[in-house]
Design a protein around this motif. Structure first.
Motif, PDB file in Angstrom:
ATOM      1  N   GLN A 158       0.819  -1.217   0.000  1.00 46.70           N
ATOM      2  CA  GLN A 158       0.000   0.000   0.000  1.00 46.70           C
ATOM      3  C   GLN A 158       0.857   1.273   0.000  1.00 46.70           C
ATOM      4  OE1 GLN A 158      -3.189  -0.948  -0.888  1.00 46.70           O
ATOM      5  NE2 GLN A 158      -3.908   0.572   0.591  1.00 46.70           N
ATOM      6  N   LYS A 208       2.891   2.058  -4.394  1.00 49.93           N
ATOM      7  CA  LYS A 208       2.038   1.713  -5.534  1.00 49.93           C
ATOM      8  C   LYS A 208       2.757   2.055  -6.840  1.00 49.93           C
ATOM      9  CE  LYS A 208      -2.355   2.474  -3.136  1.00 49.93           C
ATOM     10  NZ  LYS A 208      -3.484   3.407  -2.983  1.00 49.93           N
ATOM     11  N   VAL A 227     -15.995   1.724   0.962  1.00 48.43           N
ATOM     12  CA  VAL A 227     -14.565   1.894   1.227  1.00 48.43           C
ATOM     13  C   VAL A 227     -14.069   0.717   2.059  1.00 48.43           C
ATOM     14  CG1 VAL A 227     -12.778   3.419   2.190  1.00 48.43           C
ATOM     15  CG2 VAL A 227     -14.889   4.420   1.294  1.00 48.43           C
ATOM     16  N   ASN A 263     -11.272   9.028  -5.411  1.00 53.22           N
ATOM     17  CA  ASN A 263      -9.888   9.212  -5.874  1.00 53.22           C
ATOM     18  C   ASN A 263      -9.000   9.787  -4.774  1.00 53.22           C
ATOM     19  OD1 ASN A 263     -10.059   8.233  -8.518  1.00 53.22           O
ATOM     20  ND2 ASN A 263     -11.067  10.105  -9.188  1.00 53.22           N
ATOM     21  N   LEU A 310      -7.946   7.133  -2.290  1.00 57.15           N
ATOM     22  CA  LEU A 310      -6.982   6.170  -2.830  1.00 57.15           C
ATOM     23  C   LEU A 310      -5.549   6.717  -2.860  1.00 57.15           C
ATOM     24  CD1 LEU A 310      -9.152   4.527  -5.622  1.00 57.15           C
ATOM     25  CD2 LEU A 310      -8.474   3.535  -3.414  1.00 57.15           C
ATOM     26  N   ASN A 311      -5.398   8.009  -2.594  1.00 58.56           N
ATOM     27  CA  ASN A 311      -4.046   8.582  -2.465  1.00 58.56           C
ATOM     28  C   ASN A 311      -3.373   8.152  -1.167  1.00 58.56           C
ATOM     29  OD1 ASN A 311      -3.834  10.129  -4.786  1.00 58.56           O
ATOM     30  ND2 ASN A 311      -4.921  11.860  -3.878  1.00 58.56           N
ATOM     31  N   TYR A 352      -6.353   3.191   2.746  1.00 62.29           N
ATOM     32  CA  TYR A 352      -7.548   2.730   2.036  1.00 62.29           C
ATOM     33  C   TYR A 352      -7.175   1.721   0.959  1.00 62.29           C
ATOM     34  CZ  TYR A 352      -8.865   6.708   4.671  1.00 62.29           C
ATOM     35  OH  TYR A 352      -9.025   7.561   5.728  1.00 62.29           O
ATOM     36  N   ARG A 353      -7.735   0.533   1.073  1.00 65.93           N
ATOM     37  CA  ARG A 353      -7.401  -0.539   0.141  1.00 65.93           C
ATOM     38  C   ARG A 353      -8.229  -0.442  -1.135  1.00 65.93           C
ATOM     39  NH1 ARG A 353      -3.920  -3.297   2.898  1.00 65.93           N
ATOM     40  NH2 ARG A 353      -4.103  -3.528   5.146  1.00 65.93           N
ATOM     41  N   SER A 354      -9.463  -0.011  -0.997  1.00 67.92           N
ATOM     42  CA  SER A 354     -10.284   0.221  -2.196  1.00 67.92           C
ATOM     43  C   SER A 354     -11.364   1.235  -1.851  1.00 67.92           C
ATOM     44  CB  SER A 354     -10.922  -1.087  -2.690  1.00 67.92           C
ATOM     45  OG  SER A 354     -11.940  -1.494  -1.795  1.00 67.92           O
ATOM     46  N   ALA A 355     -11.847   1.880  -2.881  1.00 68.77           N
ATOM     47  CA  ALA A 355     -12.959   2.830  -2.700  1.00 68.77           C
ATOM     48  C   ALA A 355     -13.699   2.911  -4.023  1.00 68.77           C
ATOM     49  CB  ALA A 355     -12.423   4.210  -2.305  1.00 68.77           C
ATOM     50  N   LYS A 356     -15.001   2.791  -3.967  1.00 71.37           N
ATOM     51  CA  LYS A 356     -15.756   2.893  -5.224  1.00 71.37           C
ATOM     52  C   LYS A 356     -17.161   3.451  -4.962  1.00 71.37           C
ATOM     53  CE  LYS A 356     -16.570  -2.046  -4.989  1.00 71.37           C
ATOM     54  NZ  LYS A 356     -16.160  -3.321  -5.501  1.00 71.37           N
TER      55      LYS A 356
END
Lengths: 575, 80
Positions: free
Chosen positions: A177, A180, B8, B63, B66-67, B71-75
């Motif tokens: 993480q 990346k 998230v 977005n 995700l920086n 956070y492993r994923s976000a949609k």
């Protein structure tokens, strides 16, 4: 070994050679470990200055600067510098001490939740409560500070964690993480962008800080020369391309060059590279978007549409994306001849320079002339830093950067006092280069104790103080927008800046002429010695051009008496 | 003004939760509901946020998160 020793070994392995900070009760084990290390620890006089020094170091060295403070006030004093680094996407790693784990949450002496305090303005912050995680968390923080969009990170170490025994940890890699991969350029979007470029008649390229970090200068010039597009810069983008190139018109925006503002006003397409398109650079987004297409290149996808909705967005590293964009554009269109627009804009810029120089009546020293003379007199790879205020605006208008990473200014947060400690950090990163801090008297007085470090560590910085005995930019706003009702903006004359500098062990001089200024500054640059120069500038100066806050670039106020109506590209566009 | 449902996956830490809510604040997004549960033996969290705000802000939030390594994923699950 102690976790603190393991941490310092991991820092050495990463190539850390400087730590800017101040020891205290809670980070003492860390400092004790530094005692046996090759890492040079610099005893700053205030933690804010430590963070700015780390920023200056990072932006020159192109890797994270490291700063440290103890728990409580030591940590909270770092915050301004960390927020500054966040706003300007600068990789900084802060290492703070924390009270022992058993005391956390008890309002113990010098306890502050530094992680909670910095969270909105940091890429990553963590209190490490497991001593076996200290090295891993440092490696993670160091990596993620540079990964994708750079920024500050913080690891907070309770004192008892630092002294716990841990096994020797070698070859620790960042967790996924925290490292990346760069996104690959999206070829279909790049093709679309190339077609838009080809269709445009008056394209302009706008470069921001991301273009500097990505070292995209060559690709930007290649694109600009191929499509005959003028290049304009944000404050942070200064130096991405050499400013003596004929297509580079300088900084755009509230205090931008008149020719740069005009270029954007006239454009039908703006290719925005590594910029968050702040109001300070482009004015109101609705006006910026009106009647022109926008191609936005950025490493941070959250910037697309945040302020301006792009016609095409190109996520990725600016240099890699541009390399592809240049290729596709070249396939679609032959090299364009020099644009008449760019030529006319350059003439307008020259007219502005000439007008400003004609204002010099020889009675008082003028800031713009000081900057202009210094930029011609100093080596092209000189690193220049600034404080914040009128002098910063004069510097961005008249200083010509000729290499990336030679312009260090607080663009986003606008932190007065940034200049001197940033210059000190820059000098630590590049001891063989000339480092000049162009400062205001207000900014200088906020962090002037860094002069003690300049003397102690023999890292000679030249500070030129534009001394108007006031908070000049605030005064300018009171002049223009508050009916000249000046309030708390003027200093008395009792603070002797020459004596102040000398008290810290740095030679200082007050100059009365441009010749004297050039003589002392060039001598200090040649001999690599520290110097503070107090330059009494015209206290009534107002910085023009100026676009009033909230107004579009067309509403720019030019210097009183500067009439370019005959030369302007589109009559009636500037008041 | 639009309503969004955002999903998230984040590491299980107070800081990750706090920073997510601070990002919601920065985006000037209104909160209708937030549900957070631990997953994977408590190592991670999953969050479902029902928010309202300007049209492009859900995409910005995803977005933005995700920086950050928390956070492993976000949609965006839904936008109306």
């Amino acid at each position: 070994m102690r976790a603190a020793d393991a941490l310092v070994k991991a820092m050495e392995k990463q190539g850390v050679d400087y730590v800017f900070g101040i020891p205290g009760g809670a980070n003492m084990p860390f400092y004790d470990a530094l005692k046996d290390s090759e890492i040079r620890s610099v005893l700053m006089r205030h933690e804010q200055q430590a963070a700015h020094a780390a920023e200056g170091y990072a932006r020159v060295k192109r890797r994270p600067g490291v700063c440290s403070g103890t728990s409580g006030p030591g940590a909270t004093n770092l915050i301004t510098g960390l927020v500054d680094a966040y706003m300007d996407s600068t990789p900084v790693v802060a290492i703070t001490g924390q009270v022992v784990r058993a005391f956390m949450g008890t309002d113990a002496f010098q306890e502050a939740d530094i992680v909670g305090l910095v969270l909105p303005h940091i890429k990553y912050a963590v209190t490490v409560k497991d001593s076996r995680r200290v090295v891993q968390e440092f490696v993670n923080a160091y990596s993620v500070a540079m990964n994708l969009r750079p920024g500050p990170t913080l690891i907070d170490l309770p004192r008892d964690v630092q002294i716990e025994e841990v096994p020797n940890q070698i070859d620790v890699k960042p967790e996924p993480q925290f490292a990346k991969p760069l996104p690959e350029p999206d070829i279909e979007s790049i093709k679309q962008a190339a077609r838009i470029i080809v269709e445009s008649e008056k394209p302009v390229i706008l470069v921001g800080g991301g273009a500097v970090y990505s070292m995209a200068g060559r690709e930007i010039l290649e694109l600009a020369e191929h499509i005959a597009a003028p290049i304009v810069e944000t404050t942070m983008g200064k130096g991405a391309v050499p400013e003596d190139h004929p297509l580079v018109l300088g900084v755009v925006g509230m205090h931008g060059r008149v020719e740069a503002d005009l270029a954007v006003i006239e454009s039908d397409l703006v290719v925005c590279i590594g910029t968050r398109l702040s109001d300070r650079a482009i004015g109101p987004a609705k006006d910026f978007q009106k009647g022109r297409k926008i191609i936005h290149i950025d490493i941070d996808a959250s910037e697309f549409g945040k302020n301006v909705r792009p016609t095409v967005s190109l996520p990725g590293d600016a240099r890699k994306v541009l390399a592809e964009l240049v290729e596709y554009t070249k396939h679609l269109v032959a090299k364009r001849p020099e644009s008449m627009l760019a030529k006319k804009l350059r003439e307008i810029g020259q007219a502005y320079d000439e007008y400003m120089m004609s204002m010099d009546d020889g009675k008082v020293l003028h800031s713009w002339k000081v900057v202009s003379l210094l930029t011609d007199a100093l080596p092209p790879d000189t690193i220049v830093t600034t404080g914040v205020g009128q002098h910063q605006m004069w510097a961005q208008l008249f200083w010509k950067n000729r290499a990336p990473g030679t312009w260090l200014s607080s663009g986003g947060l606008g932190t007065m006092g940034f200049g001197l400690p940033a210059a000190f950090g820059a000098k630590a990163a590049a001891p063989d280069r000339v480092v000049v801090n162009l400062d205001g008297d207000g900014s200088f007085l906020m962090t002037c104790q860094t002069l003690a470090c300049v003397a102690d560590y023999e890292l000679p910085v030249i500070t030129v103080i534009f001394d108007n005995r006031s908070l000049g930019m605030v005064k300018q706003w009171q002049d223009m927008f508050y009916n000249k009702r000046y309030k708390d903006v003027e200093y008395n004359d009792r603070t002797d800046l020459v004596k102040l500098s000398e008290a810290f062990g740095v030679e200082a001089v007050r100059v009365e002429s441009y010749d004297e200024l050039l003589k002392v500054v060039t001598r200090a640059a040649r001999s690599n010695t520290a110097l503070t120069v107090d330059v009494p500038v015209d206290a009534g100066e107002l910085v023009f051009p100026m676009v009033p806050p909230g107004k579009w670039l067309e509403d720019v106020k030019l210097p009183p008496g500067f009439d370019i109506s005959q030369r302007i590209v589109s009559a009636g566009k500037i008041s | 003004m639009m309503r969004f449902v955002v999903f998230v996956e984040l590491v299980n830490s107070h800081d990750a939760v706090a920073k997510m809510l601070l990002a919601v604040k920065q985006g000037n997004l209104g909160i209708e509901s937030i549900n957070i549960h631990s997953t994977e033996d408590g190592r991670n969290l999953s969050a479902i946020l029902l928010l309202h705000g300007e049209e492009n802000k859900a995409e910005w939030l995803v977005n933005k998160l995700l920086n950050f390594p928390y956070y492993r994923s976000a949609k965006i699950l839904k936008q109306v």
